[in-house]
Every structure is written in structure tokens, then in C-alpha cells.
Design a protein around this motif. Sequence first.
Motif, short mmCIF file in Angstrom:
data_model
loop_
_atom_site.label_atom_id
_atom_site.label_comp_id
_atom_site.label_asym_id
_atom_site.label_seq_id
_atom_site.Cartn_x
_atom_site.Cartn_y
_atom_site.Cartn_z
N VAL A 57 0.84 -1.20 0.00
CA VAL A 57 0.00 0.00 0.00
C VAL A 57 0.87 1.25 0.00
CG1 VAL A 57 -1.68 1.31 1.35
CG2 VAL A 57 -1.96 -1.17 1.11
N MET A 58 1.89 1.27 0.85
CA MET A 58 2.76 2.46 0.96
C MET A 58 3.50 2.72 -0.34
SD MET A 58 5.73 3.12 3.80
CE MET A 58 6.90 1.88 3.15
N TYR A 59 4.09 1.68 -0.94
CA TYR A 59 4.82 1.87 -2.19
C TYR A 59 3.88 2.24 -3.33
CZ TYR A 59 8.94 -0.63 -0.20
OH TYR A 59 10.02 -1.04 0.55
N THR A 60 2.73 1.59 -3.40
CA THR A 60 1.80 1.87 -4.51
C THR A 60 1.29 3.30 -4.44
OG1 THR A 60 1.09 -0.45 -4.59
CG2 THR A 60 -0.40 1.17 -5.58
N LEU A 61 0.84 3.72 -3.25
CA LEU A 61 0.33 5.09 -3.12
C LEU A 61 1.46 6.12 -3.16
CD1 LEU A 61 -2.38 4.48 -0.37
CD2 LEU A 61 -2.76 4.87 -2.80
N GLY A 62 2.68 5.66 -2.84
CA GLY A 62 3.83 6.57 -2.85
C GLY A 62 4.53 6.62 -4.20
N GLY A 63 4.02 5.80 -5.16
CA GLY A 63 4.60 5.85 -6.50
C GLY A 63 5.90 5.08 -6.64
N GLY A 64 6.18 4.17 -5.70
CA GLY A 64 7.46 3.46 -5.78
C GLY A 64 7.33 1.97 -6.04
N ALA A 101 16.09 -1.90 2.46
CA ALA A 101 16.28 -0.65 3.22
C ALA A 101 15.04 -0.35 4.08
CB ALA A 101 16.54 0.51 2.26
N THR A 102 13.86 -0.59 3.52
CA THR A 102 12.63 -0.37 4.29
C THR A 102 12.59 -1.30 5.50
OG1 THR A 102 11.43 0.26 2.30
CG2 THR A 102 10.08 -0.48 4.16
N HIS A 103 12.97 -2.57 5.29
CA HIS A 103 12.92 -3.53 6.41
C HIS A 103 13.98 -3.19 7.45
CE1 HIS A 103 10.41 -5.30 3.50
NE2 HIS A 103 11.33 -5.96 2.84
N LEU A 104 15.14 -2.68 7.01
CA LEU A 104 16.20 -2.30 7.98
C LEU A 104 15.72 -1.14 8.84
CD1 LEU A 104 19.38 -2.55 5.71
CD2 LEU A 104 18.91 -3.93 7.74
N VAL A 105 15.11 -0.13 8.21
CA VAL A 105 14.64 1.05 8.97
C VAL A 105 13.52 0.62 9.92
CG1 VAL A 105 13.44 3.28 8.75
CG2 VAL A 105 15.33 2.70 7.19
N ARG A 106 12.58 -0.19 9.40
CA ARG A 106 11.45 -0.62 10.26
C ARG A 106 11.96 -1.47 11.41
NH1 ARG A 106 7.12 -1.95 6.95
NH2 ARG A 106 8.46 -3.48 5.99
N THR A 107 12.84 -2.39 11.13
CA THR A 107 13.32 -3.30 12.18
C THR A 107 14.07 -2.53 13.25
OG1 THR A 107 13.43 -5.08 10.54
CG2 THR A 107 14.66 -5.40 12.59
N ARG A 108 14.86 -1.55 12.81
CA ARG A 108 15.63 -0.76 13.81
C ARG A 108 14.65 0.02 14.69
NH1 ARG A 108 16.97 4.21 12.80
NH2 ARG A 108 17.28 3.89 10.57
N LEU A 116 4.43 -0.45 15.72
CA LEU A 116 4.36 -0.53 14.25
C LEU A 116 3.64 0.67 13.65
CD1 LEU A 116 4.95 -2.10 11.65
CD2 LEU A 116 2.85 -3.41 12.05
N SER A 117 2.60 1.17 14.36
CA SER A 117 1.86 2.31 13.81
C SER A 117 2.75 3.55 13.70
CB SER A 117 0.63 2.61 14.68
OG SER A 117 1.00 2.65 16.06
N ALA A 118 3.63 3.74 14.70
CA ALA A 118 4.54 4.90 14.65
C ALA A 118 5.60 4.69 13.57
CB ALA A 118 5.19 5.10 16.02
N VAL A 119 6.09 3.46 13.46
CA VAL A 119 7.08 3.16 12.43
C VAL A 119 6.49 3.40 11.04
CG1 VAL A 119 8.52 1.34 11.43
CG2 VAL A 119 8.26 1.49 13.92
N THR A 120 5.24 2.95 10.87
CA THR A 120 4.58 3.13 9.57
C THR A 120 4.44 4.62 9.24
OG1 THR A 120 3.38 1.06 9.92
CG2 THR A 120 2.48 2.56 8.26
N ALA A 121 4.07 5.40 10.25
CA ALA A 121 3.95 6.86 10.03
C ALA A 121 5.32 7.45 9.65
CB ALA A 121 3.41 7.53 11.29
N ASN A 122 6.38 6.95 10.28
CA ASN A 122 7.73 7.45 9.93
C ASN A 122 8.10 7.09 8.50
OD1 ASN A 122 8.04 8.52 12.48
ND2 ASN A 122 9.16 6.75 13.28
N ARG A 125 6.55 9.25 5.96
CA ARG A 125 7.05 10.62 5.77
C ARG A 125 7.85 10.69 4.47
NH1 ARG A 125 8.41 11.26 11.46
NH2 ARG A 125 10.62 11.24 10.93
N ARG A 126 8.51 9.58 4.13
CA ARG A 126 9.24 9.52 2.86
C ARG A 126 8.27 9.31 1.70
NH1 ARG A 126 13.22 4.79 0.35
NH2 ARG A 126 13.19 5.64 -1.78
N TRP A 127 7.31 8.40 1.87
CA TRP A 127 6.50 7.98 0.72
C TRP A 127 5.28 8.85 0.47
CZ3 TRP A 127 8.56 5.14 -2.85
CH2 TRP A 127 9.65 4.32 -2.50
#
Length: 304
Positions: A57-64, A101-108, A116-122, A125-127
Amino acid sequence: MTGMRIAVLAGGIGGARFLLGVRAWGLANGAEVTAIVNVGDDVTLHGLRICPDLDSVMYTLGGGSDETRGWGRADESWTVREELAAYDESGWFGLGDRDVATHLVRTRQLSDGLPLSAVTANLCRRWQPGITLLPATDDRVETHVIVDGAAMHFQEWWIRHRAELPAERFVFVGAAGAAPAPGVLDALGAADAVLIAPSNPVVSIGPILAIPGIREALAARRTVGVSPVIGGAPVRGMADKCLTAIGVPVTAEAVGRLYADFLTGWLVDEADEAEVEGVKVIRTPLWMTDETATVAIVESALAC
Ligand code: FO1
């Protein structure tokens, strides 16, 4: 007068495509859209927490996103996957280099203690998806498939075995003790309309509904679903194998009946007939061939 508020329950690929139409309708009509996204596909591999539906969902709506695959990143490369496959049997999972890279940032961030909700919001911010993305829960809920009496993670059943192993049942591990993520019940409670995306009813919508409090919240709202089955076949993916595994016919009517306890309306394609007790059935074209077609589906759902 604030704009209309729409909440959408969605899984991955089909859900993301549907959300493109909901976002477009929302932008044109000043509506605020919140997507409540399945976490049952989530899996930990190589120490990384991977959230396929949130990422689709994030990549599709973010164009990536890669539009052909429907999951993962556009312009992807697979060097990490190839190198991992030289060490072990994990090559069945398509781990893209950009996706890592997405999984590394989320896992950290998860290991730093963020929910997870805060991580998703973070990550958003990019997408900049243009709508609010919420995981259905911050708790760990995973879909496991029982095959020959043993549990296998959904991703392994789905990807490595192409859903060809006979699934005795699906277990949403952790769902019974999970709580809706912050904002989920508020979004449902404040929604002028709640839409159920044409996602896999068993493994994408099912795990969301299994979280205590969500199904009851839907029943109290104007909730309209869009059939993921057209003409006896799933729009995408292998929902037919999942439905068959739980003994539900692969028809728009049968899926509508799965949701009947909370549905106000049910959209089925013109190729289908459906009678769902106590639910208004609308027949309208359901192929999401492009954003315009999807916006038309959203309009039909909101007019239901
Ligand atoms: N789906 C596949 O069919 N093959 C894959 O190798 C694959 C890898 C993958 C990696 C990251 C990710 O976020 C999603 C991935 N998916 C893959 C999709 C994933 O299995 C989804 O959960 C399903 O498509 C259901 O939504």
C-alpha cells in the motif's frame, strides 16, 4: 463542515489498487481517507520484520511500487537475495535490495521500542501516500497455514509452495490477544462510510476482522464491501485456494455472506448474482482496469 471521512479495510495488492481510487475520490471531494491494513502477512526473515501489505500500500500510493508484480519496489535489483541464496535455502522469498532498506529502517525502529503504527507513520514521511495508513494492530499477528497438521507461515505457503499444499485451516496467531492499533477504532467510529477493499477475504480481510473490537465497530457503521471474486474467479492472487480451504464457494455471493453480519452493502460485478440476507447488493463493473474505473467503483460503494 469538515469533509467526509472514509475508512478502508485493505490487504496488499488488490487493496493498494483500490486505495488509489479511494484516494482520488477523496482528493476530488475533500474527504479524509484512512486505510486499516492487514498485518497477518508480516514475517521475520534474516532478522528483518517484513510487512508485505503495509509496504504494498505504501509503495503503490507513494509511486514506488513495481506495477507488474504489485509488491516490492520499482527498478529493483536482487543482489542481497542472490548472496543469501548462496548461504541458505531462503532464496524462495523475493527480497529486493531497495526493499531491504525499508525492512532495515522498520526493524531498527521496532527494536528501539516504537510501535508498528509509529514506524509506519515514519516510513510514510518519505513515501507521502496521501492518506493515513494504519496497521490493523501494533501487536504481532501472523497468518499461519496448517498443512498435514503442522503450521507453516503464510508467506512460505503462498510463495515457496504457490498455495499448492492443501491448507487444512488458517490460524491468525496472536489475533485473539491483539488490540486495534491506535486510531483504528477512532477512524471506524468517525467514518461516514467504511469500505472493505476487494482483498483476499481469508488471509487479508480475515486477520483484520479477527482482532477483537473491529468486527463490532464495522457493524455499527455504514459498511460497504467490494467483491474480490468476479465470475467465480478471484480478481487477483489465489483467493480461490484460500476460500476452498475453508469450505467457502468461490462466488461473490459466498464472500458477501462471510461479511453479512456487518455489511450494509455489497458490490458485485455485472457477471455475478448475489443474495445476501439483510444486505443491499449492487451490481456494477468491478474490474479495476485503471484509476477512473476504480473511482467509479468507489462512487457506487459510497452511493450504496
Ligand atoms: N510475493 C510473491 O509471489 N513472491 C515473492 O517472492 C514475494 C516477495 C515479497 C517480498 C516483500 C514483500 O513485501 C512482499 C513479497 N511478496 C512476494 C508478496 C507477498 O507474498 C504478499 O504477502 C502476497 O502477495 C499477499 O499480499
